[in-house]
Design an enzyme around this catalytic site. Structure first.
Site, PDB file in Angstrom:
ATOM      1  N   GLY A  81       0.824  -1.210   0.000  1.00 33.64           N
ATOM      2  CA  GLY A  81       0.000   0.000   0.000  1.00 33.64           C
ATOM      3  C   GLY A  81       0.855   1.256   0.000  1.00 33.64           C
ATOM      4  O   GLY A  81       1.948   1.285   0.574  1.00 33.64           O
ATOM      5  N   ARG A 145       1.329  -5.694  -5.004  1.00 36.23           N
ATOM      6  CA  ARG A 145       1.328  -6.593  -3.849  1.00 36.23           C
ATOM      7  C   ARG A 145       1.763  -8.020  -4.191  1.00 36.23           C
ATOM      8  O   ARG A 145       1.550  -8.930  -3.398  1.00 36.23           O
ATOM      9  CB  ARG A 145      -0.077  -6.642  -3.235  1.00 36.23           C
ATOM     10  CG  ARG A 145      -0.473  -5.395  -2.489  1.00 36.23           C
ATOM     11  CD  ARG A 145      -1.652  -5.658  -1.576  1.00 36.23           C
ATOM     12  NE  ARG A 145      -2.094  -4.441  -0.914  1.00 36.23           N
ATOM     13  CZ  ARG A 145      -1.545  -3.953   0.192  1.00 36.23           C
ATOM     14  NH1 ARG A 145      -0.537  -4.572   0.765  1.00 36.23           N
ATOM     15  NH2 ARG A 145      -2.008  -2.838   0.732  1.00 36.23           N
ATOM     16  N   ASP A 176       4.845  -7.715   5.426  1.00 32.90           N
ATOM     17  CA  ASP A 176       4.827  -8.810   4.448  1.00 32.90           C
ATOM     18  C   ASP A 176       5.908  -8.610   3.377  1.00 32.90           C
ATOM     19  O   ASP A 176       6.595  -9.556   2.995  1.00 32.90           O
ATOM     20  CB  ASP A 176       3.453  -8.889   3.764  1.00 32.90           C
ATOM     21  CG  ASP A 176       2.405  -9.509   4.684  1.00 32.90           C
ATOM     22  OD1 ASP A 176       2.780 -10.310   5.564  1.00 32.90           O
ATOM     23  OD2 ASP A 176       1.220  -9.179   4.534  1.00 32.90           O
ATOM     24  N   LYS A 202       8.068   0.674   5.611  1.00 30.89           N
ATOM     25  CA  LYS A 202       6.946   1.491   5.136  1.00 30.89           C
ATOM     26  C   LYS A 202       5.631   0.918   5.621  1.00 30.89           C
ATOM     27  O   LYS A 202       5.501  -0.311   5.681  1.00 30.89           O
ATOM     28  CB  LYS A 202       6.969   1.474   3.605  1.00 30.89           C
ATOM     29  CG  LYS A 202       5.768   2.061   2.942  1.00 30.89           C
ATOM     30  CD  LYS A 202       5.099   1.105   1.939  1.00 30.89           C
ATOM     31  CE  LYS A 202       4.388  -0.031   2.583  1.00 30.89           C
ATOM     32  NZ  LYS A 202       3.479  -0.793   1.701  1.00 30.89           N
ATOM     33  N   THR A 203       4.703   1.672   5.995  1.00 23.97           N
ATOM     34  CA  THR A 203       3.275   1.351   6.094  1.00 23.97           C
ATOM     35  C   THR A 203       2.595   2.411   6.948  1.00 23.97           C
ATOM     36  O   THR A 203       3.068   2.732   8.052  1.00 23.97           O
ATOM     37  CB  THR A 203       2.933  -0.052   6.653  1.00 23.97           C
ATOM     38  OG1 THR A 203       1.508  -0.144   6.733  1.00 23.97           O
ATOM     39  CG2 THR A 203       3.515  -0.378   8.020  1.00 23.97           C
ATOM     40  N   ASP A 205       0.060   1.919   8.457  1.00 19.85           N
ATOM     41  CA  ASP A 205      -0.570   1.216   9.585  1.00 19.85           C
ATOM     42  C   ASP A 205       0.231   1.354  10.882  1.00 19.85           C
ATOM     43  O   ASP A 205      -0.302   1.134  11.964  1.00 19.85           O
ATOM     44  CB  ASP A 205      -0.727  -0.273   9.261  1.00 19.85           C
ATOM     45  CG  ASP A 205      -1.700  -0.518   8.119  1.00 19.85           C
ATOM     46  OD1 ASP A 205      -2.197   0.469   7.553  1.00 19.85           O
ATOM     47  OD2 ASP A 205      -1.952  -1.685   7.790  1.00 19.85           O
TER      48      ASP A 205
HETATM   49  P1  FBP Z   1       0.658  -1.995   3.621  1.00 14.22           P
HETATM   50  O1  FBP Z   1       0.616  -2.901   4.809  1.00 14.22           O
HETATM   51  O2  FBP Z   1       1.089  -2.652   2.384  1.00 14.22           O
HETATM   52  O3  FBP Z   1       1.441  -0.758   3.909  1.00 14.22           O
HETATM   53  O4  FBP Z   1      -0.809  -1.479   3.306  1.00 14.22           O
HETATM   54  C1  FBP Z   1      -1.616  -1.029   4.309  1.00 14.22           C
HETATM   55  C2  FBP Z   1      -3.001  -0.670   3.855  1.00 14.22           C
HETATM   56  O5  FBP Z   1      -3.085   0.699   3.555  1.00 14.22           O
HETATM   57  C3  FBP Z   1      -4.006  -1.074   4.928  1.00 14.22           C
HETATM   58  O6  FBP Z   1      -4.189  -0.044   5.854  1.00 14.22           O
HETATM   59  C4  FBP Z   1      -5.210  -1.432   4.105  1.00 14.22           C
HETATM   60  O7  FBP Z   1      -5.993  -2.404   4.737  1.00 14.22           O
HETATM   61  C5  FBP Z   1      -4.633  -1.992   2.849  1.00 14.22           C
HETATM   62  O8  FBP Z   1      -3.381  -1.388   2.685  1.00 14.22           O
HETATM   63  C6  FBP Z   1      -5.481  -1.728   1.640  1.00 14.22           C
HETATM   64  O9  FBP Z   1      -4.938  -2.402   0.574  1.00 14.22           O
HETATM   65  P2  FBP Z   1      -5.185  -2.024  -0.946  1.00 14.22           P
HETATM   66  O10 FBP Z   1      -4.374  -0.797  -1.216  1.00 14.22           O
HETATM   67  O11 FBP Z   1      -4.625  -3.192  -1.681  1.00 14.22           O
HETATM   68  O12 FBP Z   1      -6.630  -1.786  -1.131  1.00 14.22           O
END
Ligand code: FBP
Length: 551
Positions: A81, A145, A176, A202-203, A205
């Site tokens: 993400g 991803r 991940d 990175k994230t 979250d």
């Molecule tokens: P990462 O763990 O890859 O940083 O992504 C986090 C996130 O933003 C979460 O908060 C959310 O649930 C998910 O990605 C959404 O995924 P997508 O962008 O594939 O819809």
């Protein structure tokens, strides 16, 4: 491309670096500490990471570095993400590489890890980098991803790296993606290759953190962006006094974002998934908690308020967690058979024969739209896509029912009108705050120093983040140090352990002390928009979570 005045002004921003990284490039040496151990499952992990397990911590220090001027070819991947600041990681890496040796080359591997598997690249030049400095988004090379997991994908990754003549691959990703980085580092070593792999944390979250990784980048900007919006809603509802706003906030598992936004805005209710799990609360009890605030505020004539809901909540309610685990396992085992079933009724029938009776009856009691969301495709890492489950709507429906029952029993006399929101994608590509701009640039620059020093299987690390940037401490943390084994796709896999909200940690305790007052009184705070220019206490302040954790 036409650009905004802010974008133009941000191009000129010079990210602040830790003092050690401001030294002349040949004077940044590396100091290695003791060998390290994984957080759990050490014996199994030692076998999986036979060649890369247990490396020492690395810290940059002043001294001579004889390898830093090597001419290098590096490939960089943006994985998972989006998170504000990703472009600055690349800019920091690029600037470091070019300072080390102007002939070094940085390849952007396009569209996430698949760029490495499929050899989709772009050579990053000064002109390209300059166009993206201090900007949000991952659009410089795109993200994805794809998980590198099959023998063919690993072999293809090595082939691309060899074909390009790479010395190293940098993976900018979350838990991940960095697990993938660790596996890739081990694979390259096992094939007798000296191509290095370095990760960057990175994230948005905020759940990729530990003693050495104080925060993941993007959390700061995303929380500030959501908090601005929540504050605006608070002010709106305190003006009109007629709506309850139910706001789901991103954060796939941990509730760090919801908690940080609560500390910044002081809503009436903020659910914290980790607490719900620790107390073993059922969905009904969560609804009771929200209704408690609504009823008490109605007694004061306040039929309005703000409720914050962490995106991952459903996975922390014990009975729903069990349901999701059983669904995940059934999908993992059912493979293609499941993907071929298109109708919802047929899917339900398929699951009725594969999950336990109690789980199936919970699935049946969910509103059909929500039940359908539980059955949607898993992400490539086997996770349910919680961002697509409308928990905020599920809760509003249940709260309405509960309030109706309370009204019939004359226990509630208020009016309830709710609006739902989901703040997630709105914050992931914001212009990085000064904190994220500085932090990301430092992470990228540190990744270069780790590569130039010959290390592999490390995560770039910048610490002491509540101090001014020149006092930050830069280095690297071995990826295997953060790992344990977890159930994924129906079997135990090595993964970086997620950092969840700690209920005995300072951020949660601070929230806990105040929340009873917030539940009844209107105490909203209005943080306003992120400020990029102005006094440091307005522009450079890190998150409350970081301050409280390191006070
Ligand atoms: P990462 O763990 O890859 O940083 O992504 C986090 C996130 O933003 C979460 O908060 C959310 O649930 C998910 O990605 C959404 O995924 P997508 O962008 O594939 O819809």
């Amino acid at each position: 491309m036409s650009i905004s005045a802010l974008q133009k002004a941000r191009y000129a921003y010079k990210p602040k670096l830790p003092a050690i990284l401001c030294s002349s490039i040949g004077d940044i040496a590396i100091e290695l500490g003791e060998a390290t151990e994984a957080v759990a499952d050490r014996e199994e992990l030692r076998k999986i990471f036979r060649l890369s397990y247990g490396k020492p911590l690395a810290t940059f220090t002043n001294g001579k570095n004889s390898t830093i001027n090597r001419e290098l070819k590096v490939g960089v991947i943006l994985s998972g993400g989006q998170a504000p600041g990703g472009h600055n990681v690349i800019a920091g890496l690029f600037d470091g590489l070019k300072k080390g040796n102007p002939h070094s080359v940085l390849y952007g591997l396009k569209g996430g890890p698949s760029g490495l598997i499929e050899n989709k690249t772009i050579v990053l030049t000064d002109a390209i980098i300059d166009e993206y400095r201090n900007t949000g988004g991952f659009d410089i090379i795109g993200s994805g991803r794809t998980k590198i997991e099959t023998p063919e994908q690993f072999a293809a990754s090595l082939k691309t790296a060899k074909d390009l003549g790479l010395n190293a691959v940098v993976v900018i990703g979350g838990d991940d993606s960095n697990t993938n980085a660790a596996l890739l580092a081990e694979y390259f070593l096992s094939q007798g290759s000296d191509i290095q792999v370095i990760g960057c944390p990175k994230t948005i979250d905020g759940d990729l953190k530990n003693e050495y990784i104080e925060t993941s980048f993007g959390f700061d900007t995303a929380c500030k962006t959501y908090s601005e919006l929540i504050g605006n809603l608070g002010r709106d509802t305190n003006s009109a006094k007629k709506y309850w706003h139910f706001i789901k906030l991103m954060g796939r598992a941990a509730s760090h974002i919801a908690l940080e936004c609560a500390l910044q805005t002081q809503p009436n209710v903020c659910l914290v998934s980790e607490e719900v799990e620790a107390k073993g609360l059922s969905l009904g009890q969560v609804v009771d908690q929200i209704c408690g605030s609504i009823v008490r505020r109605a007694e004061n004539g306040d039929n309005f308020g703000i409720v914050l809901i962490p995106e991952g909540l459903v996975e922390f309610i014990p009975e729903i967690k069990k349901l999701i685990e059983e669904l995940n396992d059934a999908i993992a085992k059912g493979g293609e058979e499941f993907t071929e079933i298109s109708s919802f009724i047929d899917q339900m029938y398929w699951f009725s024969r594969r999950i336990s009776e109690p789980s199936y009856s919970i699935l049946q009691t969910l509103p059909p739209d929500i039940a359908r969301q539980f059955l949607m495709d898993r992400d490539p890492h086997g996770n349910v896509q919680v961002s697509r489950i409308e928990t905020e709507k599920l809760l509003v429906g249940m709260v309405e029912k509960k309030l109706h029952a309370l009204k019939e029993n004359k226990l509630y006399r208020g009016k309830f009108s709710a609006l739902t929101h989901f703040f997630g994608y709105e914050g992931r590509c914001a212009f990085p705050s000064n904190f994220d701009a500085d932090y990301c640039y430092s992470l990228g620059y540190s990744a270069f120093v780790l590569i130039a020093s010959g290390l592999t299987g490390y995560l770039s690390s910048v610490r002491n983040l509540t101090a001014p940037a020149d006092q930050w401490v830069a280095g690297g943390v071995p990826l295997t140090m953060m790992m344990n084994l977890e159930q994924r796709h129906g079997s135990k896999k090595p993964v970086i352990k997620k950092a969840l909200v700690e209920l005995d940690g300072a951020p949660f305790k601070t929230f806990d002390e105040a929340r009873d007052t917030w539940a009844v009184k209107t105490c909203f705070l209005f943080p306003g928009a992120i400020q990029y220019f102005g006094p440091p206490e307005v522009c450079d302040e890190p998150t409350k979570t970081l301050r409280l954790e390191h006070q």
